[in-house]
Design a protein around this motif. Sequence first.
Motif, PDB file in Angstrom:
ATOM      1  N   VAL A   1       0.863  -1.187   0.000  1.00 51.68           N
ATOM      2  CA  VAL A   1       0.000   0.000   0.000  1.00 51.68           C
ATOM      3  C   VAL A   1       0.898   1.235   0.000  1.00 51.68           C
ATOM      4  CG1 VAL A   1      -1.768   1.300   1.231  1.00 51.68           C
ATOM      5  CG2 VAL A   1      -1.818  -1.202   1.252  1.00 51.68           C
ATOM      6  N   TYR A   2       0.688   2.103  -0.982  1.00 47.92           N
ATOM      7  CA  TYR A   2       1.565   3.272  -1.095  1.00 47.92           C
ATOM      8  C   TYR A   2       0.935   4.483  -0.413  1.00 47.92           C
ATOM      9  CZ  TYR A   2       4.631   0.789  -4.283  1.00 47.92           C
ATOM     10  OH  TYR A   2       5.525  -0.116  -4.819  1.00 47.92           O
ATOM     11  N   ASP A   3       1.656   5.023   0.562  1.00 52.71           N
ATOM     12  CA  ASP A   3       1.226   6.213   1.287  1.00 52.71           C
ATOM     13  C   ASP A   3       2.472   6.994   1.666  1.00 52.71           C
ATOM     14  OD1 ASP A   3       2.321   4.817   3.461  1.00 52.71           O
ATOM     15  OD2 ASP A   3       0.372   4.037   4.058  1.00 52.71           O
ATOM     16  N   LEU A   4       2.357   7.903   2.606  1.00 50.83           N
ATOM     17  CA  LEU A   4       3.505   8.742   2.968  1.00 50.83           C
ATOM     18  C   LEU A   4       4.548   8.006   3.812  1.00 50.83           C
ATOM     19  CD1 LEU A   4       1.980  12.293   3.607  1.00 50.83           C
ATOM     20  CD2 LEU A   4       3.306  11.472   1.652  1.00 50.83           C
ATOM     21  N   SER A   5       4.315   6.723   4.052  1.00 48.72           N
ATOM     22  CA  SER A   5       5.362   5.900   4.669  1.00 48.72           C
ATOM     23  C   SER A   5       6.329   5.367   3.625  1.00 48.72           C
ATOM     24  CB  SER A   5       4.735   4.715   5.425  1.00 48.72           C
ATOM     25  OG  SER A   5       3.908   5.176   6.476  1.00 48.72           O
ATOM     26  N   ASP A   6       5.973   5.560   2.357  1.00 55.02           N
ATOM     27  CA  ASP A   6       6.784   5.055   1.251  1.00 55.02           C
ATOM     28  C   ASP A   6       7.468   6.206   0.512  1.00 55.02           C
ATOM     29  OD1 ASP A   6       5.933   2.239   1.549  1.00 55.02           O
ATOM     30  OD2 ASP A   6       3.956   3.064   1.038  1.00 55.02           O
ATOM     31  N   GLN A   7       8.211   5.854  -0.520  1.00 56.95           N
ATOM     32  CA  GLN A   7       8.934   6.859  -1.311  1.00 56.95           C
ATOM     33  C   GLN A   7       8.226   7.078  -2.645  1.00 56.95           C
ATOM     34  OE1 GLN A   7      13.368   6.609  -1.693  1.00 56.95           O
ATOM     35  NE2 GLN A   7      12.914   6.664  -3.891  1.00 56.95           N
ATOM     36  N   TRP A   8       8.189   8.358  -3.068  1.00 52.86           N
ATOM     37  CA  TRP A   8       7.506   8.746  -4.300  1.00 52.86           C
ATOM     38  C   TRP A   8       8.473   9.450  -5.248  1.00 52.86           C
ATOM     39  CZ3 TRP A   8       2.284   7.555  -4.974  1.00 52.86           C
ATOM     40  CH2 TRP A   8       1.646   7.039  -3.839  1.00 52.86           C
ATOM     41  N   GLY A   9       8.072   9.516  -6.501  1.00 60.92           N
ATOM     42  CA  GLY A   9       8.884  10.250  -7.467  1.00 60.92           C
ATOM     43  C   GLY A   9       8.659  11.743  -7.380  1.00 60.92           C
ATOM     44  N   LEU A  10       7.407  12.142  -7.056  1.00 62.47           N
ATOM     45  CA  LEU A  10       7.072  13.563  -7.046  1.00 62.47           C
ATOM     46  C   LEU A  10       5.967  13.852  -6.049  1.00 62.47           C
ATOM     47  CD1 LEU A  10       7.145  16.467  -8.330  1.00 62.47           C
ATOM     48  CD2 LEU A  10       5.382  15.639  -9.928  1.00 62.47           C
ATOM     49  N   PHE A  11       6.179  14.885  -5.217  1.00 62.92           N
ATOM     50  CA  PHE A  11       5.119  15.531  -4.451  1.00 62.92           C
ATOM     51  C   PHE A  11       4.696  16.770  -5.228  1.00 62.92           C
ATOM     52  CE2 PHE A  11       6.468  14.145   0.125  1.00 62.92           C
ATOM     53  CZ  PHE A  11       6.035  12.860  -0.133  1.00 62.92           C
ATOM     54  N   ALA A  12       3.404  17.013  -5.329  1.00 62.72           N
ATOM     55  CA  ALA A  12       2.933  18.213  -6.028  1.00 62.72           C
ATOM     56  C   ALA A  12       1.472  18.454  -5.697  1.00 62.72           C
ATOM     57  CB  ALA A  12       3.094  18.058  -7.545  1.00 62.72           C
TER      58      ALA A  12
ATOM     59  N   SER B   1       1.494   8.831 -13.229  1.00 59.12           N
ATOM     60  CA  SER B   1       0.561   9.206 -12.160  1.00 59.12           C
ATOM     61  C   SER B   1       0.721   8.323 -10.924  1.00 59.12           C
ATOM     62  CB  SER B   1      -0.885   9.132 -12.666  1.00 59.12           C
ATOM     63  OG  SER B   1      -1.201   7.821 -13.120  1.00 59.12           O
ATOM     64  N   ASP B   2       1.079   7.049 -11.114  1.00 57.33           N
ATOM     65  CA  ASP B   2       1.248   6.153  -9.969  1.00 57.33           C
ATOM     66  C   ASP B   2       2.464   6.515  -9.130  1.00 57.33           C
ATOM     67  OD1 ASP B   2      -0.970   4.737 -10.725  1.00 57.33           O
ATOM     68  OD2 ASP B   2       0.143   3.112 -11.688  1.00 57.33           O
ATOM     69  N   GLU B   3       3.373   7.268  -9.709  1.00 54.42           N
ATOM     70  CA  GLU B   3       4.592   7.643  -8.984  1.00 54.42           C
ATOM     71  C   GLU B   3       4.485   9.026  -8.329  1.00 54.42           C
ATOM     72  OE1 GLU B   3       4.828   6.221 -12.185  1.00 54.42           O
ATOM     73  OE2 GLU B   3       5.167   4.320 -11.129  1.00 54.42           O
ATOM     74  N   MET B   4       3.326   9.692  -8.499  1.00 52.81           N
ATOM     75  CA  MET B   4       3.120  11.037  -7.951  1.00 52.81           C
ATOM     76  C   MET B   4       2.178  10.995  -6.751  1.00 52.81           C
ATOM     77  SD  MET B   4       2.465  13.306 -11.375  1.00 52.81           S
ATOM     78  CE  MET B   4       3.568  13.245 -12.796  1.00 52.81           C
ATOM     79  N   PHE B   5       2.530  11.729  -5.720  1.00 55.33           N
ATOM     80  CA  PHE B   5       1.626  11.930  -4.589  1.00 55.33           C
ATOM     81  C   PHE B   5       1.121  13.360  -4.696  1.00 55.33           C
ATOM     82  CE2 PHE B   5       0.225  12.853  -0.344  1.00 55.33           C
ATOM     83  CZ  PHE B   5      -0.253  11.645   0.149  1.00 55.33           C
ATOM     84  N   LEU B   6      -0.156  13.519  -5.089  1.00 50.30           N
ATOM     85  CA  LEU B   6      -0.732  14.834  -5.340  1.00 50.30           C
ATOM     86  C   LEU B   6      -1.648  15.233  -4.195  1.00 50.30           C
ATOM     87  CD1 LEU B   6      -1.641  14.509  -9.144  1.00 50.30           C
ATOM     88  CD2 LEU B   6       0.509  15.263  -8.093  1.00 50.30           C
ATOM     89  N   SER B   7      -1.385  16.398  -3.623  1.00 51.16           N
ATOM     90  CA  SER B   7      -2.176  16.856  -2.486  1.00 51.16           C
ATOM     91  C   SER B   7      -1.928  18.339  -2.252  1.00 51.16           C
ATOM     92  CB  SER B   7      -1.805  16.064  -1.227  1.00 51.16           C
ATOM     93  OG  SER B   7      -2.422  16.602  -0.085  1.00 51.16           O
ATOM     94  N   TYR B   8      -2.927  19.004  -1.666  1.00 52.29           N
ATOM     95  CA  TYR B   8      -2.762  20.389  -1.235  1.00 52.29           C
ATOM     96  C   TYR B   8      -2.286  20.479   0.216  1.00 52.29           C
ATOM     97  CZ  TYR B   8      -5.436  21.769  -5.411  1.00 52.29           C
ATOM     98  OH  TYR B   8      -5.856  21.967  -6.711  1.00 52.29           O
ATOM     99  N   GLU B   9      -2.153  19.346   0.881  1.00 54.45           N
ATOM    100  CA  GLU B   9      -1.825  19.322   2.308  1.00 54.45           C
ATOM    101  C   GLU B   9      -0.316  19.483   2.516  1.00 54.45           C
ATOM    102  OE1 GLU B   9      -4.133  19.360   4.632  1.00 54.45           O
ATOM    103  OE2 GLU B   9      -5.674  19.309   3.063  1.00 54.45           O
ATOM    104  N   TYR B  10       0.170  20.696   2.269  1.00 53.60           N
ATOM    105  CA  TYR B  10       1.615  20.916   2.351  1.00 53.60           C
ATOM    106  C   TYR B  10       2.149  20.793   3.775  1.00 53.60           C
ATOM    107  CZ  TYR B  10       0.378  25.673   3.861  1.00 53.60           C
ATOM    108  OH  TYR B  10      -0.130  26.752   4.540  1.00 53.60           O
ATOM    109  N   GLN B  11       1.289  21.000   4.775  1.00 54.38           N
ATOM    110  CA  GLN B  11       1.761  20.868   6.160  1.00 54.38           C
ATOM    111  C   GLN B  11       2.243  19.454   6.443  1.00 54.38           C
ATOM    112  OE1 GLN B  11      -1.277  21.970   5.264  1.00 54.38           O
ATOM    113  NE2 GLN B  11      -1.836  23.853   6.358  1.00 54.38           N
TER     114      GLN B  11
END
Length: 450
Positions: A242-253, A302-312
Amino acid sequence: MKKQITAALLFAYLISCSCNASNNTSFADDTSGENELAATSSAAEPLVEVRDFNEKEFVFYVRYNTDGWDWNVDDLMSDEETGEPVNDAVYKRNLTIQERYNCSISQIKSNDMSGSSAVRSAALAGDGTYDAVILSGHDMVALGHEEILHNLLQFDEIDTTKSYWNPTLIREITLGGKLYYAMGDLSATDNRAVRCLYFNKDLFDKYKLENPYELVKAGDWTFEKYFSMVADGRIDLDGNGVYDLSDQWGLFAQPTIGITMFYAGGGQFLEKNENDLLEVVFGNSETIDLMSKISESIKSTSDEMFLSYEYQTMIPAFADGKSLFYAEVSLFIERFRQYEFDVGMLPIPKTDENQENYCQYADGFCLNLAGIPIDSKTPNDTALLLEALSAESPETLTEAYYDICLTGKAIRDNESAEMLDIIFNNYTIDYADLMNLSCISQLTEALSGE
Protein backbone atom coordinates in the motif's frame (compact mmCIF):
# COMPACT_ATOMS: atom_id res chain seq x y z
CA MET A 1 -8.89 15.17 -22.68
CA LYS A 2 -12.28 14.98 -21.02
CA LYS A 3 -13.17 18.63 -21.51
CA GLN A 4 -13.36 20.92 -24.48
CA ILE A 5 -12.08 24.40 -23.61
CA THR A 6 -13.37 27.05 -25.99
CA ALA A 7 -12.30 30.66 -26.43
CA ALA A 8 -15.80 32.05 -26.95
CA LEU A 9 -16.28 33.43 -23.45
CA LEU A 10 -12.84 35.00 -23.50
CA PHE A 11 -13.44 37.23 -26.50
CA ALA A 12 -16.22 39.28 -24.89
CA TYR A 13 -14.07 39.96 -21.87
CA LEU A 14 -10.99 40.76 -23.91
CA ILE A 15 -12.86 43.19 -26.13
CA SER A 16 -14.16 45.06 -23.09
CA CYS A 17 -10.70 44.97 -21.54
CA SER A 18 -9.10 46.43 -24.66
CA CYS A 19 -11.69 49.00 -25.68
CA ASN A 20 -10.42 51.65 -23.27
CA ALA A 21 -6.75 51.03 -24.02
CA SER A 22 -4.97 53.64 -26.10
CA ASN A 23 -2.53 52.52 -28.76
CA ASN A 24 -0.95 55.95 -29.06
CA THR A 25 1.63 55.22 -26.43
CA SER A 26 3.66 52.07 -26.84
CA PHE A 27 5.77 50.59 -24.08
CA ALA A 28 9.45 51.31 -24.64
CA ASP A 29 11.52 48.24 -25.30
CA ASP A 30 14.71 50.02 -24.38
CA THR A 31 16.22 48.07 -21.50
CA SER A 32 19.49 49.92 -21.46
CA GLY A 33 18.95 50.64 -17.79
CA GLU A 34 18.65 47.02 -16.80
CA ASN A 35 22.30 46.57 -15.95
CA GLU A 36 22.79 49.91 -14.23
CA LEU A 37 23.45 50.06 -10.53
CA ALA A 38 19.94 49.48 -9.25
CA ALA A 39 20.12 50.91 -5.76
CA THR A 40 21.52 53.90 -3.96
CA SER A 41 23.12 53.85 -0.56
CA SER A 42 22.69 56.76 1.83
CA ALA A 43 26.35 57.67 1.27
CA ALA A 44 26.04 57.76 -2.52
CA GLU A 45 24.49 60.35 -4.79
CA PRO A 46 20.83 59.30 -5.22
CA LEU A 47 19.97 58.04 -8.69
CA VAL A 48 16.37 59.18 -8.27
CA GLU A 49 15.24 62.80 -8.10
CA VAL A 50 15.04 64.14 -4.54
CA ARG A 51 12.02 66.25 -3.62
CA ASP A 52 11.01 67.77 -0.28
CA PHE A 53 7.62 66.28 0.62
CA ASN A 54 7.17 68.67 3.55
CA GLU A 55 6.55 65.95 6.15
CA LYS A 56 3.74 64.36 4.13
CA GLU A 57 2.53 60.95 5.31
CA PHE A 58 2.18 58.41 2.50
CA VAL A 59 -0.42 55.76 3.30
CA PHE A 60 -0.16 52.33 1.66
CA TYR A 61 -3.08 49.91 1.63
CA VAL A 62 -1.56 46.42 1.63
CA ARG A 63 -2.71 42.85 1.31
CA TYR A 64 -2.59 41.35 4.77
CA ASN A 65 -4.97 38.63 5.87
CA THR A 66 -3.74 37.14 9.15
CA ASP A 67 -0.40 37.05 10.92
CA GLY A 68 1.92 34.60 9.22
CA TRP A 69 -0.24 34.15 6.12
CA ASP A 70 2.02 33.24 3.21
CA TRP A 71 1.00 36.00 0.80
CA ASN A 72 0.93 38.94 3.16
CA VAL A 73 2.86 42.05 2.14
CA ASP A 74 5.13 41.81 5.16
CA ASP A 75 8.16 43.65 3.84
CA LEU A 76 6.90 47.20 3.33
CA MET A 77 7.06 48.46 6.91
CA SER A 78 9.29 47.88 9.93
CA ASP A 79 9.01 49.76 13.21
CA GLU A 80 12.42 48.86 14.61
CA GLU A 81 15.49 46.74 14.07
CA THR A 82 15.19 43.25 15.51
CA GLY A 83 18.17 41.40 14.08
CA GLU A 84 16.03 39.61 11.50
CA PRO A 85 17.63 40.37 8.11
CA VAL A 86 14.54 41.28 6.06
CA ASN A 87 12.96 43.31 8.84
CA ASP A 88 16.15 45.29 9.41
CA ALA A 89 16.67 45.83 5.67
CA VAL A 90 13.16 47.29 5.36
CA TYR A 91 13.77 49.51 8.39
CA LYS A 92 17.04 50.79 6.90
CA ARG A 93 15.48 51.39 3.47
CA ASN A 94 12.48 53.27 4.81
CA LEU A 95 14.51 55.35 7.21
CA THR A 96 16.82 56.41 4.39
CA ILE A 97 13.93 57.40 2.11
CA GLN A 98 11.94 59.16 4.83
CA GLU A 99 14.94 61.25 5.80
CA ARG A 100 15.93 61.97 2.21
CA TYR A 101 12.44 63.06 1.15
CA ASN A 102 11.23 64.56 4.45
CA CYS A 103 8.17 62.32 4.68
CA SER A 104 6.72 59.39 6.59
CA ILE A 105 5.39 56.05 5.37
CA SER A 106 2.56 54.09 6.97
CA GLN A 107 0.34 51.18 5.99
CA ILE A 108 -3.21 50.00 6.48
CA LYS A 109 -3.70 46.24 6.37
CA SER A 110 -6.57 44.82 4.35
CA ASN A 111 -7.41 42.15 6.97
CA ASP A 112 -8.53 40.10 3.98
CA MET A 113 -6.79 37.98 1.35
CA SER A 114 -8.29 40.34 -1.22
CA GLY A 115 -8.98 43.95 -0.22
CA SER A 116 -9.98 45.48 -3.53
CA SER A 117 -13.42 46.53 -2.29
CA ALA A 118 -11.94 49.07 0.13
CA VAL A 119 -9.81 50.61 -2.62
CA ARG A 120 -12.79 50.68 -4.97
CA SER A 121 -15.05 52.35 -2.39
CA ALA A 122 -12.47 54.98 -1.48
CA ALA A 123 -11.78 55.77 -5.12
CA LEU A 124 -15.45 56.10 -6.07
CA ALA A 125 -16.01 58.39 -3.09
CA GLY A 126 -12.94 60.45 -4.02
CA ASP A 127 -11.65 60.19 -0.47
CA GLY A 128 -7.95 60.04 -1.29
CA THR A 129 -7.56 57.65 1.65
CA TYR A 130 -4.71 55.66 0.15
CA ASP A 131 -1.67 56.99 -1.67
CA ALA A 132 -0.65 53.58 -2.97
CA VAL A 133 -1.89 49.99 -2.86
CA ILE A 134 -0.22 46.59 -2.98
CA LEU A 135 -2.68 43.75 -3.55
CA SER A 136 -2.87 40.42 -5.36
CA GLY A 137 -2.53 40.19 -9.12
CA HIS A 138 -6.20 39.24 -9.42
CA ASP A 139 -7.31 42.32 -7.48
CA MET A 140 -4.98 44.74 -9.24
CA VAL A 141 -6.00 43.60 -12.72
CA ALA A 142 -9.67 44.03 -11.78
CA LEU A 143 -9.01 47.53 -10.42
CA GLY A 144 -6.98 48.43 -13.49
CA HIS A 145 -9.75 47.23 -15.81
CA GLU A 146 -12.17 49.48 -13.92
CA GLU A 147 -9.73 52.40 -14.30
CA ILE A 148 -9.49 52.80 -10.53
CA LEU A 149 -5.71 52.88 -10.82
CA HIS A 150 -3.44 55.42 -12.52
CA ASN A 151 -1.48 54.51 -15.63
CA LEU A 152 2.05 54.37 -14.20
CA LEU A 153 3.60 55.16 -17.57
CA GLN A 154 2.15 58.67 -17.43
CA PHE A 155 4.50 59.61 -14.59
CA ASP A 156 7.91 61.02 -15.45
CA GLU A 157 8.93 60.07 -11.93
CA ILE A 158 8.78 56.33 -12.74
CA ASP A 159 11.27 54.65 -15.07
CA THR A 160 10.13 51.08 -15.68
CA THR A 161 13.22 50.29 -17.77
CA LYS A 162 15.30 50.22 -14.58
CA SER A 163 16.23 46.78 -13.32
CA TYR A 164 14.60 47.41 -9.93
CA TRP A 165 11.21 47.45 -11.70
CA ASN A 166 11.71 44.02 -13.31
CA PRO A 167 11.42 45.18 -16.96
CA THR A 168 10.66 41.65 -18.18
CA LEU A 169 7.53 41.50 -16.04
CA ILE A 170 6.62 45.08 -16.96
CA ARG A 171 6.65 44.25 -20.66
CA GLU A 172 4.33 41.31 -20.06
CA ILE A 173 1.72 43.21 -18.03
CA THR A 174 1.67 46.43 -20.07
CA LEU A 175 -1.44 46.58 -22.29
CA GLY A 176 -2.29 49.10 -24.97
CA GLY A 177 0.57 51.31 -23.86
CA LYS A 178 -0.81 51.45 -20.33
CA LEU A 179 0.52 50.00 -17.10
CA TYR A 180 -1.77 50.10 -14.07
CA TYR A 181 0.33 47.93 -11.73
CA ALA A 182 3.93 46.84 -11.39
CA MET A 183 6.38 45.13 -9.10
CA GLY A 184 10.11 44.76 -8.75
CA ASP A 185 12.48 45.10 -5.82
CA LEU A 186 9.90 47.11 -3.87
CA SER A 187 8.73 43.84 -2.31
CA ALA A 188 10.16 40.33 -2.29
CA THR A 189 6.72 38.76 -2.09
CA ASP A 190 6.44 38.49 -5.88
CA ASN A 191 9.39 36.07 -5.93
CA ARG A 192 7.60 33.82 -3.45
CA ALA A 193 4.80 33.23 -5.97
CA VAL A 194 7.02 31.65 -8.64
CA ARG A 195 6.63 27.92 -9.28
CA CYS A 196 9.78 25.79 -9.21
CA LEU A 197 11.12 22.35 -8.32
CA TYR A 198 12.94 21.07 -5.26
CA PHE A 199 14.89 17.83 -5.16
CA ASN A 200 16.14 15.80 -2.24
CA LYS A 201 19.90 15.71 -2.71
CA ASP A 202 20.30 12.91 -0.16
CA LEU A 203 18.15 10.59 -2.30
CA PHE A 204 19.91 11.66 -5.50
CA ASP A 205 23.26 10.81 -3.90
CA LYS A 206 21.91 7.53 -2.53
CA TYR A 207 20.69 6.32 -5.91
CA LYS A 208 23.52 7.96 -7.87
CA LEU A 209 21.08 9.80 -10.13
CA GLU A 210 22.19 12.15 -12.87
CA ASN A 211 23.10 15.64 -11.64
CA PRO A 212 20.11 17.87 -12.48
CA TYR A 213 22.19 21.04 -12.09
CA GLU A 214 24.35 20.02 -15.00
CA LEU A 215 21.27 19.17 -17.05
CA VAL A 216 19.82 22.63 -16.41
CA LYS A 217 23.01 24.45 -17.30
CA ALA A 218 23.45 22.37 -20.47
CA GLY A 219 19.88 23.11 -21.54
CA ASP A 220 19.01 19.41 -21.27
CA TRP A 221 16.59 19.64 -18.34
CA THR A 222 13.51 18.56 -20.28
CA PHE A 223 10.10 16.98 -19.69
CA GLU A 224 11.44 13.64 -20.86
CA LYS A 225 14.42 13.65 -18.51
CA TYR A 226 12.35 14.89 -15.57
CA PHE A 227 9.47 12.43 -15.95
CA SER A 228 11.89 9.53 -16.40
CA MET A 229 13.35 10.33 -12.98
CA VAL A 230 9.88 10.68 -11.47
CA ALA A 231 8.92 7.28 -12.90
CA ASP A 232 11.82 5.58 -11.08
CA GLY A 233 11.13 7.23 -7.73
CA ARG A 234 8.38 5.12 -6.15
CA ILE A 235 9.50 2.47 -3.66
CA ASP A 236 7.37 0.45 -1.23
CA LEU A 237 9.57 1.12 1.79
CA ASP A 238 7.46 -0.78 4.34
CA GLY A 239 6.68 -3.66 1.94
CA ASN A 240 2.96 -3.75 2.69
CA GLY A 241 1.86 -3.17 -0.92
CA VAL A 242 0.00 0.00 0.00
CA TYR A 243 1.56 3.27 -1.09
CA ASP A 244 1.23 6.21 1.29
CA LEU A 245 3.51 8.74 2.97
CA SER A 246 5.36 5.90 4.67
CA ASP A 247 6.78 5.05 1.25
CA GLN A 248 8.93 6.86 -1.31
CA TRP A 249 7.51 8.75 -4.30
CA GLY A 250 8.88 10.25 -7.47
CA LEU A 251 7.07 13.56 -7.05
CA PHE A 252 5.12 15.53 -4.45
CA ALA A 253 2.93 18.21 -6.03
CA GLN A 254 -0.41 19.93 -5.96
CA PRO A 255 -3.11 18.56 -8.30
CA THR A 256 -2.41 21.68 -10.39
CA ILE A 257 0.87 20.19 -11.64
CA GLY A 258 -0.50 20.11 -15.21
CA ILE A 259 -0.95 23.87 -15.50
CA THR A 260 2.52 24.39 -14.02
CA MET A 261 3.97 22.23 -16.78
CA PHE A 262 1.83 24.01 -19.38
CA TYR A 263 3.39 27.36 -18.57
CA ALA A 264 6.85 25.83 -18.21
CA GLY A 265 6.51 24.59 -21.78
CA GLY A 266 5.77 28.11 -23.00
CA GLY A 267 1.99 27.63 -23.15
CA GLN A 268 -0.35 30.62 -22.84
CA PHE A 269 -4.05 31.32 -23.09
CA LEU A 270 -3.58 34.98 -23.98
CA GLU A 271 -0.69 36.83 -25.60
CA LYS A 272 -0.18 40.40 -26.73
CA ASN A 273 -0.43 41.18 -30.41
CA GLU A 274 1.33 43.84 -32.50
CA ASN A 275 -1.05 46.47 -31.09
CA ASP A 276 -0.04 45.62 -27.51
CA LEU A 277 -3.51 44.17 -26.87
CA LEU A 278 -4.54 40.70 -25.79
CA GLU A 279 -5.59 37.98 -28.14
CA VAL A 280 -6.46 34.33 -27.60
CA VAL A 281 -3.72 31.94 -28.68
CA PHE A 282 -5.05 28.87 -26.90
CA GLY A 283 -6.08 26.21 -29.39
CA ASN A 284 -3.33 26.58 -31.96
CA SER A 285 -1.39 23.50 -33.04
CA GLU A 286 1.57 24.24 -30.76
CA THR A 287 -0.70 24.47 -27.73
CA ILE A 288 -2.53 21.27 -28.58
CA ASP A 289 0.78 19.42 -29.00
CA LEU A 290 2.02 20.77 -25.68
CA MET A 291 -1.17 19.78 -23.86
CA SER A 292 -1.04 16.28 -25.32
CA LYS A 293 2.59 15.85 -24.25
CA ILE A 294 1.85 16.99 -20.70
CA SER A 295 -1.31 14.88 -20.39
CA GLU A 296 0.47 11.75 -21.61
CA SER A 297 3.45 12.35 -19.32
CA ILE A 298 1.25 12.85 -16.26
CA LYS A 299 -0.86 9.81 -17.11
CA SER A 300 2.18 7.58 -17.57
CA THR A 301 3.71 8.59 -14.22
CA SER A 302 0.56 9.21 -12.16
CA ASP A 303 1.25 6.15 -9.97
CA GLU A 304 4.59 7.64 -8.98
CA MET A 305 3.12 11.04 -7.95
CA PHE A 306 1.63 11.93 -4.59
CA LEU A 307 -0.73 14.83 -5.34
CA SER A 308 -2.18 16.86 -2.49
CA TYR A 309 -2.76 20.39 -1.23
CA GLU A 310 -1.83 19.32 2.31
CA TYR A 311 1.62 20.92 2.35
CA GLN A 312 1.76 20.87 6.16
CA THR A 313 2.06 17.09 5.89
CA MET A 314 4.10 16.91 2.71
CA ILE A 315 6.89 19.29 3.74
CA PRO A 316 8.15 17.16 6.67
CA ALA A 317 7.66 14.02 4.57
CA PHE A 318 9.81 15.50 1.81
CA ALA A 319 12.47 16.48 4.32
CA ASP A 320 12.34 12.90 5.63
CA GLY A 321 13.24 11.50 2.21
CA LYS A 322 9.79 10.42 1.02
CA SER A 323 10.06 11.92 -2.48
CA LEU A 324 12.72 12.69 -5.08
CA PHE A 325 11.03 15.93 -6.18
CA TYR A 326 8.61 18.48 -4.80
CA ALA A 327 6.94 20.95 -7.20
CA GLU A 328 5.83 24.09 -5.36
CA VAL A 329 6.26 27.86 -5.09
CA SER A 330 9.65 29.32 -4.23
CA LEU A 331 8.25 30.39 -0.85
CA PHE A 332 8.86 26.83 0.31
CA ILE A 333 12.61 27.30 0.37
CA GLU A 334 11.99 29.40 3.47
CA ARG A 335 9.98 26.59 5.07
CA PHE A 336 12.75 24.05 4.50
CA ARG A 337 15.14 26.02 6.68
CA GLN A 338 13.91 24.26 9.82
CA TYR A 339 14.86 20.79 8.54
CA GLU A 340 18.26 19.13 8.46
CA PHE A 341 18.40 17.70 4.95
CA ASP A 342 20.12 18.63 1.71
CA VAL A 343 17.65 20.24 -0.66
CA GLY A 344 18.36 21.57 -4.13
CA MET A 345 16.33 24.03 -6.18
CA LEU A 346 15.59 23.71 -9.91
CA PRO A 347 13.53 25.42 -12.59
CA ILE A 348 10.55 23.53 -13.99
CA PRO A 349 11.95 21.70 -17.05
CA LYS A 350 11.60 22.76 -20.67
CA THR A 351 9.45 20.88 -23.18
CA ASP A 352 12.57 19.80 -25.08
CA GLU A 353 16.07 21.01 -25.96
CA ASN A 354 14.70 23.32 -28.64
CA GLN A 355 12.85 25.52 -26.15
CA GLU A 356 14.99 28.61 -25.71
CA ASN A 357 14.38 29.50 -22.05
CA TYR A 358 13.13 27.89 -18.87
CA CYS A 359 9.72 29.41 -18.02
CA GLN A 360 8.51 29.66 -14.45
CA TYR A 361 4.86 30.41 -13.74
CA ALA A 362 4.01 33.13 -11.21
CA ASP A 363 0.55 32.48 -9.76
CA GLY A 364 -1.78 35.46 -10.20
CA PHE A 365 -3.41 34.89 -6.80
CA CYS A 366 -0.10 34.71 -4.96
CA LEU A 367 1.66 37.48 -6.90
CA ASN A 368 1.45 40.96 -5.33
CA LEU A 369 1.50 44.11 -7.48
CA ALA A 370 1.66 47.82 -6.63
CA GLY A 371 -0.31 50.74 -8.02
CA ILE A 372 -1.61 54.26 -7.37
CA PRO A 373 -5.38 54.77 -6.83
CA ILE A 374 -7.06 57.25 -9.13
CA ASP A 375 -8.20 59.36 -6.16
CA SER A 376 -4.68 59.85 -4.77
CA LYS A 377 -4.33 63.54 -3.91
CA THR A 378 -0.65 63.74 -4.88
CA PRO A 379 -0.09 60.97 -7.45
CA ASN A 380 3.15 62.43 -8.82
CA ASP A 381 4.66 62.51 -5.35
CA THR A 382 3.52 58.94 -4.76
CA ALA A 383 5.06 57.89 -8.07
CA LEU A 384 8.38 59.40 -7.01
CA LEU A 385 8.18 57.67 -3.64
CA LEU A 386 7.57 54.30 -5.30
CA GLU A 387 10.54 54.91 -7.58
CA ALA A 388 12.77 55.92 -4.66
CA LEU A 389 11.76 52.94 -2.51
CA SER A 390 12.29 50.58 -5.43
CA ALA A 391 15.71 52.03 -6.26
CA GLU A 392 16.78 51.72 -2.63
CA SER A 393 15.61 48.11 -2.31
CA PRO A 394 18.19 46.00 -4.22
CA GLU A 395 20.99 46.67 -1.76
CA THR A 396 18.68 46.45 1.26
CA LEU A 397 15.54 44.31 0.99
CA THR A 398 16.51 42.22 -2.05
CA GLU A 399 19.98 41.53 -0.72
CA ALA A 400 18.56 40.45 2.63
CA TYR A 401 15.87 38.24 1.13
CA TYR A 402 17.89 36.79 -1.71
CA ASP A 403 21.46 36.58 -0.49
CA ILE A 404 21.04 36.23 3.26
CA CYS A 405 17.72 34.46 3.80
CA LEU A 406 17.98 32.19 0.75
CA THR A 407 21.56 31.50 -0.27
CA GLY A 408 22.91 32.03 3.23
CA LYS A 409 20.50 29.88 5.24
CA ALA A 410 18.00 27.82 3.29
CA ILE A 411 19.87 26.72 0.19
CA ARG A 412 22.82 24.55 1.03
CA ASP A 413 24.90 24.74 -2.13
CA ASN A 414 26.13 27.40 -4.52
CA GLU A 415 24.59 25.74 -7.56
CA SER A 416 21.09 26.19 -6.17
CA ALA A 417 21.82 29.91 -5.99
CA GLU A 418 22.52 29.78 -9.75
CA MET A 419 19.20 28.00 -10.22
CA LEU A 420 17.51 30.74 -8.22
CA ASP A 421 18.78 33.29 -10.73
CA ILE A 422 17.20 31.28 -13.54
CA ILE A 423 13.90 30.92 -11.68
CA PHE A 424 13.50 34.56 -10.66
CA ASN A 425 14.74 35.95 -13.96
CA ASN A 426 12.53 33.79 -16.16
CA TYR A 427 9.13 33.84 -14.58
CA THR A 428 6.06 34.39 -16.68
CA ILE A 429 2.42 35.35 -16.19
CA ASP A 430 -0.71 34.74 -18.24
CA TYR A 431 -3.45 37.38 -18.31
CA ALA A 432 -6.05 34.62 -18.31
CA ASP A 433 -4.72 33.70 -14.89
CA LEU A 434 -4.42 37.32 -13.73
CA MET A 435 -8.05 37.85 -14.80
CA ASN A 436 -8.97 34.70 -12.85
CA LEU A 437 -10.85 33.30 -15.84
CA SER A 438 -12.56 29.94 -15.36
CA CYS A 439 -10.73 28.45 -18.34
CA ILE A 440 -7.62 28.08 -16.17
CA SER A 441 -9.33 25.70 -13.75
CA GLN A 442 -10.86 23.82 -16.69
CA LEU A 443 -7.46 23.32 -18.28
CA THR A 444 -5.97 22.30 -14.94
CA GLU A 445 -8.58 19.58 -14.53
CA ALA A 446 -8.18 18.44 -18.12
CA LEU A 447 -4.41 18.12 -17.92
CA SER A 448 -4.70 16.17 -14.67
CA GLY A 449 -7.19 13.79 -16.27
CA GLU A 450 -9.97 14.72 -13.85
